[in-house]
Scaffold this active site. Structure first.
Site, PDB file in Angstrom:
ATOM      1  N   ALA A 162      39.009  18.270 -43.936  1.00 20.64           N
ATOM      2  CA  ALA A 162      40.062  19.249 -43.617  1.00 20.64           C
ATOM      3  C   ALA A 162      40.150  19.466 -42.114  1.00 20.64           C
ATOM      4  O   ALA A 162      39.158  19.344 -41.395  1.00 20.64           O
ATOM      5  CB  ALA A 162      39.755  20.567 -44.315  1.00 20.64           C
ATOM      6  N   GLY A 203       9.545  18.757 -33.232  1.00 18.01           N
ATOM      7  CA  GLY A 203      10.056  20.011 -33.803  1.00 18.01           C
ATOM      8  C   GLY A 203       9.871  20.001 -35.311  1.00 18.01           C
ATOM      9  O   GLY A 203       9.000  19.283 -35.843  1.00 18.01           O
ATOM     10  N   HIS A 215      -4.237  39.153 -58.124  1.00 22.55           N
ATOM     11  CA  HIS A 215      -5.475  38.415 -57.899  1.00 22.55           C
ATOM     12  C   HIS A 215      -5.693  37.437 -59.036  1.00 22.55           C
ATOM     13  O   HIS A 215      -5.456  37.784 -60.190  1.00 22.55           O
ATOM     14  CB  HIS A 215      -6.659  39.392 -57.839  1.00 22.55           C
TER      15      HIS A 215
HETATM   16  P1  NAD Z   1      13.954  21.368 -33.161  1.00 23.48           P
HETATM   17  O1  NAD Z   1      14.686  22.129 -32.159  1.00 23.48           O
HETATM   18  O2  NAD Z   1      13.122  22.066 -34.185  1.00 23.48           O
HETATM   19  O3  NAD Z   1      12.932  20.353 -32.426  1.00 23.48           O
HETATM   20  C1  NAD Z   1      13.342  19.412 -31.478  1.00 23.48           C
HETATM   21  C2  NAD Z   1      12.131  19.066 -30.625  1.00 23.48           C
HETATM   22  O4  NAD Z   1      12.457  17.958 -29.807  1.00 23.48           O
HETATM   23  C3  NAD Z   1      11.717  20.201 -29.693  1.00 23.48           C
HETATM   24  O5  NAD Z   1      10.340  20.435 -29.882  1.00 23.48           O
HETATM   25  C4  NAD Z   1      12.033  19.649 -28.318  1.00 23.48           C
HETATM   26  O6  NAD Z   1      11.162  20.107 -27.312  1.00 23.48           O
HETATM   27  C5  NAD Z   1      11.896  18.154 -28.522  1.00 23.48           C
HETATM   28  N1  NAD Z   1      12.649  17.314 -27.594  1.00 23.48           N
HETATM   29  C6  NAD Z   1      13.905  17.518 -27.142  1.00 23.48           C
HETATM   30  N2  NAD Z   1      14.286  16.485 -26.338  1.00 23.48           N
HETATM   31  C7  NAD Z   1      13.228  15.622 -26.294  1.00 23.48           C
HETATM   32  C8  NAD Z   1      13.001  14.349 -25.659  1.00 23.48           C
HETATM   33  N3  NAD Z   1      13.949  13.767 -24.924  1.00 23.48           N
HETATM   34  N4  NAD Z   1      11.802  13.747 -25.828  1.00 23.48           N
HETATM   35  C9  NAD Z   1      10.842  14.329 -26.621  1.00 23.48           C
HETATM   36  N5  NAD Z   1      11.009  15.517 -27.239  1.00 23.48           N
HETATM   37  C10 NAD Z   1      12.197  16.147 -27.092  1.00 23.48           C
HETATM   38  O7  NAD Z   1      15.015  20.393 -33.841  1.00 23.48           O
HETATM   39  P2  NAD Z   1      14.891  19.445 -35.126  1.00 23.48           P
HETATM   40  O8  NAD Z   1      13.473  19.225 -35.498  1.00 23.48           O
HETATM   41  O9  NAD Z   1      15.738  18.266 -34.807  1.00 23.48           O
HETATM   42  O10 NAD Z   1      15.578  20.303 -36.277  1.00 23.48           O
HETATM   43  C11 NAD Z   1      16.973  20.650 -36.189  1.00 23.48           C
HETATM   44  C12 NAD Z   1      17.247  21.961 -36.883  1.00 23.48           C
HETATM   45  O11 NAD Z   1      17.061  21.847 -38.275  1.00 23.48           O
HETATM   46  C13 NAD Z   1      16.340  23.077 -36.384  1.00 23.48           C
HETATM   47  O12 NAD Z   1      17.104  24.221 -36.116  1.00 23.48           O
HETATM   48  C14 NAD Z   1      15.406  23.297 -37.528  1.00 23.48           C
HETATM   49  O13 NAD Z   1      14.969  24.654 -37.626  1.00 23.48           O
HETATM   50  C15 NAD Z   1      16.229  22.891 -38.740  1.00 23.48           C
HETATM   51  N6  NAD Z   1      15.325  22.417 -39.785  1.00 23.48           N
HETATM   52  C16 NAD Z   1      14.633  23.333 -40.508  1.00 23.48           C
HETATM   53  C17 NAD Z   1      13.722  22.904 -41.450  1.00 23.48           C
HETATM   54  C18 NAD Z   1      12.940  23.910 -42.243  1.00 23.48           C
HETATM   55  O14 NAD Z   1      13.308  25.075 -42.261  1.00 23.48           O
HETATM   56  N7  NAD Z   1      11.837  23.531 -42.898  1.00 23.48           N
HETATM   57  C19 NAD Z   1      13.501  21.544 -41.656  1.00 23.48           C
HETATM   58  C20 NAD Z   1      14.206  20.650 -40.878  1.00 23.48           C
HETATM   59  C21 NAD Z   1      15.123  21.095 -39.953  1.00 23.48           C
END
Ligand code: NAD
Length: 463
Positions: A112, A180, A450
């Site tokens: 959309a 991350g 518990h």
């Molecule tokens: P994120 O922001 O959690 O982590 C990205 C990481 O990459 C950071 O630690 C950052 O410092 C690092 N980084 C950035 N550029 C870099 C580089 N050039 N070289 C090396 N490291 C670098 O992002 P994500 O892991 O991609 O997740 C995306 C989104 O999805 C987030 O908001 C996350 O909370 C969400 N997510 C949540 C869950 C969950 O709730 N269990 C699971 C997966 C994803």
């Protein structure tokens, strides 16, 4: 037909809003270009948890001796794991469609785009048809961010999380760029299935947004178990399956890039006046944009990219749209989050670093010095999870941690940070306390069953 509400995007924000508004008797139309459930259900939370569960079964079977069980010739079938994942996702997607059908919500499969908007009406085009609605809710989610690293584009060795989830075969080895949430969950999956893993993280620590005392426990365990985790290391370039970072070259079969996600604004080009901040849609406390009849919920707002936040935002937005009194707001201070590593990390509220920053901002350096240091403002209550009998029974060799941050003046719980299985299943109890502003004394009155690992929350209050 003129709809009360048009929703673009059928992820947790979109389908929650569609169900609620339809239930309230409104005519709702929902546009989804791929499958209902969005990233979370189709290429995110649910497929990863499904594969992670398979990996954990294998890993546990391999390490069953510590529980007195000897399993010989344990193997796994990745194709079967993938098949099961697909079935789980398919059933859940069908469940969402059924729920929306039950509420007589119109669902359109297609991409959309907004064609025009006035304060009274929004016009949307999809599959060469035109649709009109009084209100628009943008729930278009986010897409993987591709960093400008030389050699990343058009490189068959590069995966994003969607590629990794779709892969028919496991990689022989993997480099994960970004430690991350996505990076560490995939590191867990591959490591438990016996694949050599290297994580390259630019920041001084993995999972930089979480409480670092808890993260350090995971980091130590993962390094000890053989995951190569490089921190303070920036990827400089990629050449085929070779990664240059921190002056060294690393090589693996595949390179998973997981360095964050960005709001998806595709199809919204006609909304020229919509306010954006760093590429995400700006919303007020009720998820209203600067355009009177346009709301936005979920990742596209760039607030907190979590499915449960998206669905809560949708509840708030629909309440505002239907003028339900009292109007609700989102308690951003009490959002739980879980990282599905092994052990799991679960948290809610402020981290210790954030507590420091908060009081430093509130009191100023002089105020803190006068009070005798930052410790005058908050205290940490913590216990290893081994204080829980159930944890001891089921988590041989693990220590875990339950850490609570408490305001020293009014004794409310500001944050809870847990590492240990299955903390994802009881972090909601701590969320409740943070959300409702419970004091330690009030929380102490709650009886925890518990033997459960959740009792550690109660025990920690007395530490
Ligand atoms: P994120 O922001 O959690 O982590 C990205 C990481 O990459 C950071 O630690 C950052 O410092 C690092 N980084 C950035 N550029 C870099 C580089 N050039 N070289 C090396 N490291 C670098 O992002 P994500 O892991 O991609 O997740 C995306 C989104 O999805 C987030 O908001 C996350 O909370 C969400 N997510 C949540 C869950 C969950 O709730 N269990 C699971 C997966 C994803």
């Amino acid at each position: 037909m003129r709809y009360f509400l048009a929703i673009i995007g059928g992820g947790p924000a979109g389908y929650t809003a569609a169900e609620l508004a339809s239930k309230a008797g409104k005519d709702v139309i929902l546009f989804e270009q791929t499958a209902l459930g969005g990233t979370c259900l189709n290429v995110g939370c649910i497929p990863t948890k499904s594969l992670l569960y398979g990996a954990k079964q294998y890993y546990n079977a391999m390490h069953a001796q510590k529980y007195g069980v000897t399993a010989s010739s344990v193997t796994f079938d990745f194709a079967a794991m993938q098949k099961r994942k697909t079935i789980v996702v398919r059933k859940l997607v069908a469940g969402i469609r059924q729920r929306l059908n039950n509420e007589h919500c119109t669902i359109v499969n297609g991409s959309a785009a907004v064609s025009s908007r006035t304060d009274a009406q929004v016009t949307i085009s999809c599959n060469s048809e035109t649709y009109e609605a009084e209100n628009l809710m943008i729930c278009t989610g986010s897409t993987n961010f591709v960093p400008p690293i030389p050699g990343i584009q058009d490189n068959p060795a590069i995966w994003d999380s969607t590629d990794a989830l779709a892969a028919a075969e496991l990689p022989a080895s993997i480099i994960i760029v970004g430690g991350g949430v996505i990076g560490m969950e995939f590191a867990t999956l591959y490591h438990e299935l016996g694949i050599p893993v290297t994580v390259i993280e630019a920041m001084p620590t993995i999972l930089p947004n979480l409480d670092q005392e808890v993260v350090q426990i995971l980091l130590d365990k993962y390094r000890k178990s053989g995951i190569n985790i490089l921190t303070s290391t920036k990827v400089e370039s990629i050449d085929g399956n070779k990664v240059t970072a921190g002056g060294e070259t690393y090589e693996a079969d595949k390179i998973l890039v997981s360095v964050g996600r960005r709001a998806n604004l595709k199809g919204l080009e006609a909304l020229k006046d919509i306010e954006l901040n760093r590429g995400a849609i700006v919303v007020d406390d009720f998820m209203k944009t600067n355009l009177p009849n346009v709301f936005a919920c979920g990742d596209v707002t760039g607030k907190v990219m979590l499915a449960h936040v998206a669905s809560r935002q949708a509840e708030v937005a629909v309440g505002r749209m239907l003028k339900q009194i009292p109007l609700q707001r989102i308690a951003y201070n009490a959002i739980p989050s879980v990282v599905y590593t092994n052990p799991e990390i679960a948290s809610v509220g402020l981290t210790e670093q954030q507590v420091h920053d908060f009081y430093t901002e509130m009191e100023g350096a002089a105020g803190i010095a006068k009070a005798g240091g930052i410790e005058a403002f908050y205290e940490v209550k913590k216990l290893p999870m081994t204080f829980s009998g159930r944890f001891m029974a089921e988590n041989d060799g693990e220590t875990g941690l339950c850490k609570l941050l408490v305001d020293k003046r009014n004794h409310t719980v500001l944050g809870a940070h847990l590492i240990g299985n299955p903390s994802s299943e009881f972090i909601a109890a701590a969320s409740f306390a943070v959300r409702m502003g419970y004091t330690v004394a009030e929380m102490q009155q709650v009886i925890f069953p518990h033997p459960t690992v959740s009792e550690i929350l109660h025990e920690s209050l007395y530490s």
